[in-house]
Scaffold this active site. Sequence first.
Site, PDB file in Angstrom:
ATOM      1  N   GLU A  51     -31.956 -15.574  58.320  1.00 39.91           N
ATOM      2  CA  GLU A  51     -31.215 -15.645  57.062  1.00 39.91           C
ATOM      3  C   GLU A  51     -30.575 -17.024  56.982  1.00 39.91           C
ATOM      4  O   GLU A  51     -29.872 -17.451  57.893  1.00 39.91           O
ATOM      5  CB  GLU A  51     -30.139 -14.559  56.987  1.00 39.91           C
ATOM      6  N   ASP A  62     -17.943 -14.887  52.485  1.00 41.69           N
ATOM      7  CA  ASP A  62     -17.987 -15.517  53.804  1.00 41.69           C
ATOM      8  C   ASP A  62     -16.625 -15.561  54.481  1.00 41.69           C
ATOM      9  O   ASP A  62     -15.610 -15.856  53.849  1.00 41.69           O
ATOM     10  CB  ASP A  62     -18.527 -16.950  53.695  1.00 41.69           C
TER      11      ASP A  62
END
Length: 262
Positions: A51, A62
Amino acid sequence: MGKSKLDAVLKEKTQAKKPIFVPYIMAGDGGIDNLNKRIQFLEEAGASAVELGIPFSDPVADGPVIQDAGQRALANKTTIGSVLEALESEKSQRNIPVVLMTYINPVWKYGFEQFARDCSQAGVDGIIIPDIPMEEEDDVASSLTQHDIAFIRLAAMTSTEDRLERIAKRSEGFLYAVSVTGTTGERAQHENDAFHFLEKLKQISHVPVLAGFGISTAERARELSAACDGVVVGSKIVQLFEQGDEDGIHSLIRESIGEKVI
């Protein structure tokens, strides 16, 4: 190439009852020139797919480690275009599937159709867009389908039963199970109901189910893989690359999939 390649690789793992391990790295962190080297290293270490994060100025999903990596990548002037150019340059030498993780704003600016076409040209096999609601994804989904790129959906523990079933029905490649609440990153305490959540997704998903977010040890990866088909590990991989600890990455991957490290 594309969705069919990702499907074939993951199917081979699940049929052999081997856990899937997908490491996450931030494209451009450490320099765009090192991108293909890192992908090759992860493939040789035993990763099933990679990924690849595209740096963005407002990364809502994130945690701090990946946010910092994104800032380093942005400082290196990393863009969607430069990432795709790097991927295309070694497409013929790359065997491992590559999945891009990006946010909807840069994709919208790039243009859905152009983005899908350029991803296909670069040998991208799947796309994750964590901040696009299912109700607003039809245009980008149509473009990705046209170019045989898997549109990987995220399933959150906070979603209703009905919503989870609709997400599972739409997901391609694999179903990305957000096995903790909040953003990515290591967790000192993991929710015990993660196992129940993963087992529930396994019952309703027609594609492999991978647990992600908050996995930082091989032990935790093996525990979660017992309830689903494998894991995605991001912050720990990014951290180890930043520290220059490739041996640590190799050990983490090998131990997570149950292989002895020699």
